[in-house]
Write a protein that holds these residues in place. Structure first.
Motif, mmCIF file in Angstrom:
data_model
loop_
_atom_site.group_PDB
_atom_site.id
_atom_site.type_symbol
_atom_site.label_atom_id
_atom_site.label_comp_id
_atom_site.label_asym_id
_atom_site.label_seq_id
_atom_site.Cartn_x
_atom_site.Cartn_y
_atom_site.Cartn_z
ATOM 1 N N LYS A 189 9.752 33.107 28.554
ATOM 2 C CA LYS A 189 8.753 32.118 28.128
ATOM 3 C C LYS A 189 7.349 32.712 28.109
ATOM 4 O O LYS A 189 6.566 32.443 27.196
ATOM 5 C CB LYS A 189 8.797 30.887 29.035
ATOM 6 C CG LYS A 189 10.001 30.010 28.764
ATOM 7 C CD LYS A 189 9.980 28.767 29.650
ATOM 8 C CE LYS A 189 11.140 27.844 29.326
ATOM 9 N NZ LYS A 189 11.113 26.616 30.141
ATOM 10 N N LYS A 190 7.029 33.528 29.113
ATOM 11 C CA LYS A 190 5.713 34.168 29.135
ATOM 12 C C LYS A 190 5.529 35.074 27.928
ATOM 13 O O LYS A 190 4.492 35.067 27.269
ATOM 14 C CB LYS A 190 5.532 34.976 30.422
ATOM 15 C CG LYS A 190 5.268 34.138 31.636
ATOM 16 C CD LYS A 190 5.112 35.006 32.873
ATOM 17 C CE LYS A 190 5.007 34.170 34.128
ATOM 18 N NZ LYS A 190 4.971 34.991 35.337
ATOM 19 N N ILE A 191 6.541 35.879 27.639
ATOM 20 C CA ILE A 191 6.454 36.804 26.511
ATOM 21 C C ILE A 191 6.361 36.043 25.193
ATOM 22 O O ILE A 191 5.548 36.374 24.330
ATOM 23 C CB ILE A 191 7.637 37.787 26.512
ATOM 24 C CG1 ILE A 191 7.492 38.733 27.693
ATOM 25 C CG2 ILE A 191 7.732 38.548 25.187
ATOM 26 C CD1 ILE A 191 8.667 39.636 27.936
ATOM 27 N N GLN A 250 11.654 32.509 32.983
ATOM 28 C CA GLN A 250 10.191 32.528 33.145
ATOM 29 C C GLN A 250 9.561 33.679 32.371
ATOM 30 O O GLN A 250 8.553 33.501 31.693
ATOM 31 C CB GLN A 250 9.819 32.631 34.623
ATOM 32 C CG GLN A 250 10.046 31.373 35.404
ATOM 33 C CD GLN A 250 9.759 31.551 36.895
ATOM 34 O OE1 GLN A 250 9.795 32.656 37.425
ATOM 35 N NE2 GLN A 250 9.494 30.448 37.570
ATOM 36 N N THR A 251 10.161 34.856 32.466
ATOM 37 C CA THR A 251 9.605 36.021 31.775
ATOM 38 C C THR A 251 9.722 35.860 30.266
ATOM 39 O O THR A 251 8.780 36.173 29.525
ATOM 40 C CB THR A 251 10.299 37.306 32.242
ATOM 41 O OG1 THR A 251 10.187 37.394 33.670
ATOM 42 C CG2 THR A 251 9.670 38.535 31.604
ATOM 43 N N SER A 268 14.209 33.765 36.815
ATOM 44 C CA SER A 268 13.287 34.872 36.535
ATOM 45 C C SER A 268 13.356 35.304 35.077
ATOM 46 O O SER A 268 12.329 35.571 34.454
ATOM 47 C CB SER A 268 13.599 36.058 37.443
ATOM 48 O OG SER A 268 13.404 35.717 38.784
ATOM 49 N N GLY A 294 5.107 33.205 24.717
ATOM 50 C CA GLY A 294 3.797 32.571 24.639
ATOM 51 C C GLY A 294 2.661 33.509 24.264
ATOM 52 O O GLY A 294 1.670 33.069 23.683
ATOM 53 N N VAL A 295 2.798 34.777 24.580
ATOM 54 C CA VAL A 295 1.700 35.715 24.302
ATOM 55 C C VAL A 295 1.999 36.695 23.168
ATOM 56 O O VAL A 295 1.106 37.390 22.709
ATOM 57 C CB VAL A 295 1.296 36.522 25.563
ATOM 58 C CG1 VAL A 295 0.844 35.595 26.666
ATOM 59 C CG2 VAL A 295 2.412 37.419 26.031
#
Length: 72
Positions: free
Chosen positions: A45-47, A42-43, A39, A49-50
């Motif tokens: 990597k999301k952050i 994943q979080t 978790s 990326g944006v």
């Protein structure tokens, strides 16, 4: 100059967190604690990326001040 890093680590309580470390080595942000490493990864990597697409908002500007709503 070195690039910023998103680092995942285990905290003293045994939970997983990620931190954003600037190119100069300074930690500039730390996440909440996650029970599962997956978790946290994943979080992070999301952050990552944006983050470069984020819109800057100055919440201290007069037009952005939040007003508490009265309870009815």
């Amino acid at each position: 100059m070195a690039k910023a890093q998103m680092q995942v680590y285990k905290d003293n309580g045994g939970k997983f967190r990620f931190r954003l470390v600037a190119g100069n080595g300074e930690t500039v942000a730390v996440s909440e604690a996650y029970v599962e490493k997956k978790s946290a990864v994943q979080t992070a990597k999301k952050i990552a990326g944006v983050a470069t697409k984020a819109v800057f908002t100055d919440m201290t500007a007069p037009e952005k001040k939040m007003v508490a709503k009265k309870k009815k």
